[in-house]
Design a protein around this motif. Sequence first.
Motif, mmCIF file in Angstrom:
data_model
loop_
_atom_site.group_PDB
_atom_site.id
_atom_site.type_symbol
_atom_site.label_atom_id
_atom_site.label_comp_id
_atom_site.label_asym_id
_atom_site.label_seq_id
_atom_site.Cartn_x
_atom_site.Cartn_y
_atom_site.Cartn_z
ATOM 1 N N GLN A 231 0.863 -1.182 0.000
ATOM 2 C CA GLN A 231 0.000 0.000 0.000
ATOM 3 C C GLN A 231 0.901 1.233 0.000
ATOM 4 O OE1 GLN A 231 -3.216 -0.053 -0.456
ATOM 5 N NE2 GLN A 231 -3.311 -2.288 -0.392
ATOM 6 N N ALA A 232 1.014 1.885 -1.144
ATOM 7 C CA ALA A 232 1.899 3.042 -1.309
ATOM 8 C C ALA A 232 1.078 4.315 -1.368
ATOM 9 C CB ALA A 232 2.737 2.894 -2.574
ATOM 10 N N THR A 233 1.654 5.392 -0.858
ATOM 11 C CA THR A 233 0.980 6.676 -0.966
ATOM 12 C C THR A 233 0.916 7.090 -2.434
ATOM 13 O OG1 THR A 233 3.012 7.956 -0.729
ATOM 14 C CG2 THR A 233 1.865 7.330 1.305
ATOM 15 N N VAL A 234 0.071 8.049 -2.709
ATOM 16 C CA VAL A 234 -0.075 8.493 -4.088
ATOM 17 C C VAL A 234 1.255 8.998 -4.635
ATOM 18 C CG1 VAL A 234 -1.241 10.146 -5.592
ATOM 19 C CG2 VAL A 234 -2.507 9.039 -3.739
ATOM 20 N N THR A 235 2.019 9.708 -3.804
ATOM 21 C CA THR A 235 3.323 10.224 -4.233
ATOM 22 C C THR A 235 4.293 9.093 -4.507
ATOM 23 O OG1 THR A 235 2.975 12.228 -2.935
ATOM 24 C CG2 THR A 235 5.236 11.739 -3.614
ATOM 25 N N GLU A 236 4.335 8.114 -3.595
ATOM 26 C CA GLU A 236 5.249 6.984 -3.770
ATOM 27 C C GLU A 236 4.863 6.155 -4.992
ATOM 28 O OE1 GLU A 236 6.138 6.345 1.013
ATOM 29 O OE2 GLU A 236 4.501 5.283 0.002
ATOM 30 N N VAL B 126 7.751 -5.316 -10.152
ATOM 31 C CA VAL B 126 6.431 -4.714 -10.021
ATOM 32 C C VAL B 126 5.573 -5.220 -11.175
ATOM 33 C CG1 VAL B 126 5.112 -2.567 -10.020
ATOM 34 C CG2 VAL B 126 7.319 -2.670 -8.856
ATOM 35 N N SER B 127 4.510 -5.951 -10.849
ATOM 36 C CA SER B 127 3.650 -6.525 -11.891
ATOM 37 C C SER B 127 2.421 -5.680 -12.157
ATOM 38 C CB SER B 127 3.230 -7.944 -11.502
ATOM 39 O OG SER B 127 2.580 -7.958 -10.241
ATOM 40 N N ALA B 128 2.037 -4.828 -11.213
ATOM 41 C CA ALA B 128 0.853 -3.987 -11.419
ATOM 42 C C ALA B 128 0.886 -2.823 -10.435
ATOM 43 C CB ALA B 128 -0.426 -4.794 -11.236
ATOM 44 N N VAL B 129 0.385 -1.698 -10.905
ATOM 45 C CA VAL B 129 0.223 -0.511 -10.062
ATOM 46 C C VAL B 129 -1.250 -0.135 -10.119
ATOM 47 C CG1 VAL B 129 0.897 1.877 -9.638
ATOM 48 C CG2 VAL B 129 2.572 0.255 -10.545
ATOM 49 N N GLY B 130 -1.912 -0.203 -8.983
ATOM 50 C CA GLY B 130 -3.344 0.056 -8.949
ATOM 51 C C GLY B 130 -3.682 1.481 -9.341
ATOM 52 N N THR B 131 -4.837 1.637 -9.936
ATOM 53 C CA THR B 131 -5.301 2.969 -10.339
ATOM 54 C C THR B 131 -6.331 3.531 -9.365
ATOM 55 O OG1 THR B 131 -6.984 1.939 -11.753
ATOM 56 C CG2 THR B 131 -4.873 2.491 -12.777
ATOM 57 N N THR B 132 -6.808 2.679 -8.464
ATOM 58 C CA THR B 132 -7.810 3.119 -7.496
ATOM 59 C C THR B 132 -7.129 3.678 -6.258
ATOM 60 O OG1 THR B 132 -9.346 1.421 -8.268
ATOM 61 C CG2 THR B 132 -9.796 2.417 -6.121
ATOM 62 N N VAL B 133 -7.522 4.882 -5.871
ATOM 63 C CA VAL B 133 -6.987 5.514 -4.666
ATOM 64 C C VAL B 133 -7.983 5.282 -3.541
ATOM 65 C CG1 VAL B 133 -6.242 7.665 -3.608
ATOM 66 C CG2 VAL B 133 -5.799 7.251 -6.034
ATOM 67 N N LYS C 250 -4.003 5.838 -0.449
ATOM 68 C CA LYS C 250 -2.958 4.964 -0.974
ATOM 69 C C LYS C 250 -3.448 4.193 -2.191
ATOM 70 C CE LYS C 250 -0.533 4.440 3.420
ATOM 71 N NZ LYS C 250 0.038 3.501 4.406
ATOM 72 N N ARG C 251 -2.463 3.699 -2.950
ATOM 73 C CA ARG C 251 -2.714 2.853 -4.108
ATOM 74 C C ARG C 251 -1.974 1.531 -3.923
ATOM 75 N NH1 ARG C 251 -0.811 6.563 -8.957
ATOM 76 N NH2 ARG C 251 -1.109 4.624 -10.102
ATOM 77 N N ALA C 252 -2.575 0.463 -4.408
ATOM 78 C CA ALA C 252 -1.976 -0.866 -4.256
ATOM 79 C C ALA C 252 -0.936 -1.110 -5.340
ATOM 80 C CB ALA C 252 -3.049 -1.941 -4.311
ATOM 81 N N VAL C 253 0.226 -1.581 -4.920
ATOM 82 C CA VAL C 253 1.303 -1.955 -5.839
ATOM 83 C C VAL C 253 1.548 -3.451 -5.658
ATOM 84 C CG1 VAL C 253 3.721 -1.646 -6.472
ATOM 85 C CG2 VAL C 253 2.358 0.330 -5.741
ATOM 86 N N THR C 254 1.482 -4.210 -6.748
ATOM 87 C CA THR C 254 1.653 -5.662 -6.693
ATOM 88 C C THR C 254 3.046 -6.041 -7.178
ATOM 89 O OG1 THR C 254 -0.708 -5.968 -7.121
ATOM 90 C CG2 THR C 254 0.715 -7.872 -7.411
#
Length: 461
Positions: free
Chosen positions: A325-330, A354-361, A374-378
């Motif tokens: 769970q990364a902040t929007v900036t990160e 990194v296989s995916a970076v979520g677009t949902t905040v 935050k946005r989910a980073v897989t």
Amino acid sequence: MPTEQSPAQSPPRRTGRRLVVPAILILAVAVVGGGVAWSVHRGPGTPAGDPLVPVQTTTVVRTDLATTVSLTGTLGYGRAEPVKGGRSGTVTWLPAAGATVTRGKQLYRIDDQPVPLFYGGLPLYRDLAEPGTVGRDVRIIATNLKALGYEIGYQPVPGEKVVRPAKAGPATPASGQKSTSGQQKSTSGQKSASGPGETATGQQRAGSEPGQPASAQAASGQPASGQEAAGQGAAAPTPAAGGTAATPARVVVRKGEGVLTGSLMRAIKRWQQDVELPVTGRIAVGDVVVLPGAVRVDAVTALRGDDAETPLLTVTPTAKVITVQATVTEAGTVHRGDRVTVTLPGDKTVDGTVSAVGTTVAQDDAAGPTSEPKRAVTVTVDEDLTGTDAADVRVDLAGETRPDVLAVPVGALVALSEGGYALQRADDDRFVAVATGMFAKGMVEVSGDGITEDLKVVTTS
């Protein structure tokens, strides 16, 4: 008159001895003490001045510098997604939680018929029954059957035109006239291609096939419309009274689309027979479930006997992933394909991607209303993590990057009294002023007059 002392009145001689003994003792102590003091202060012979300290040196290197952002992630199978039955019926079988289901295997059963898993990114949204049907859903069926080992025949490529027969509108034959829709045989005496749905609406010459490219039909001398009266050339369809003519349509195959050809419909029949489904050559909505890949059953949410048109189970990918769970900036500095380092329990480190970076905040409710969205980073790892199904891990993400810069260890910097920094040359001890840039992993970017690659400088470490 002076009196004369008698010998008996003289001071005894013992007294004199007592006075001499203390004097001798004092003298001996003084001598010994002086010797000890002389010995202590004299010590071993040493040269005057402080000993020389060895100077450590290092070289200016050209390298890539990158800052690192450390975040906490969770090792698991990723987010569980619900799956519901695609058609009406009664649930008669469900898999156990933890089971893995791959392409072609049943995911559940409805009315005691298997519902197999196909891979794809688009759920079936219509029945595939009419020959010549074009679409991405057809491509999913063709791709999966081919992967399962079935011969599907030729599939038109993007840009080709195919003839898709169209259904005629309601019509009433003229008096004394027989309906010819789907009933005449070709004058050659040959039967139309076998298999349900393989004879298009209207008449096709023997040997033609639904979905055949228009160019191929033209080359074979067949009418592009795919219709031909028995023993005659192509005739323009004439609408009957109160009806409309069945006009075949030419469709251009686009990228990612497939065509429901006669060969593909025959492959569907063979597959249906193998998996013990009704052999129709057609696939209806709900006959298969389409998911991105193999799945692991996370939980079963329905019971046998339930209505199939409800959520039946939840599934996850079969590969273990790390969710951060990364902040929007990160998250804004992270991209798909970026390399990361993952620290597992026990301080074991593995490489990942990194296989995916979520677009949902999303707001973290557990952290309170003031927490940053935050946005989910897989992240997927390169090594097999058998034996560890869930754990908290540390993920080191690369931040800002400075490629191809000159750098030295931070310990080589010398703070100047007037401000700024300098490097001390190892060859002549001169100080050279430098401008500093990025600091990363104990190194610092430097630049300035006389600062070149391989220059030796003094350092403290």
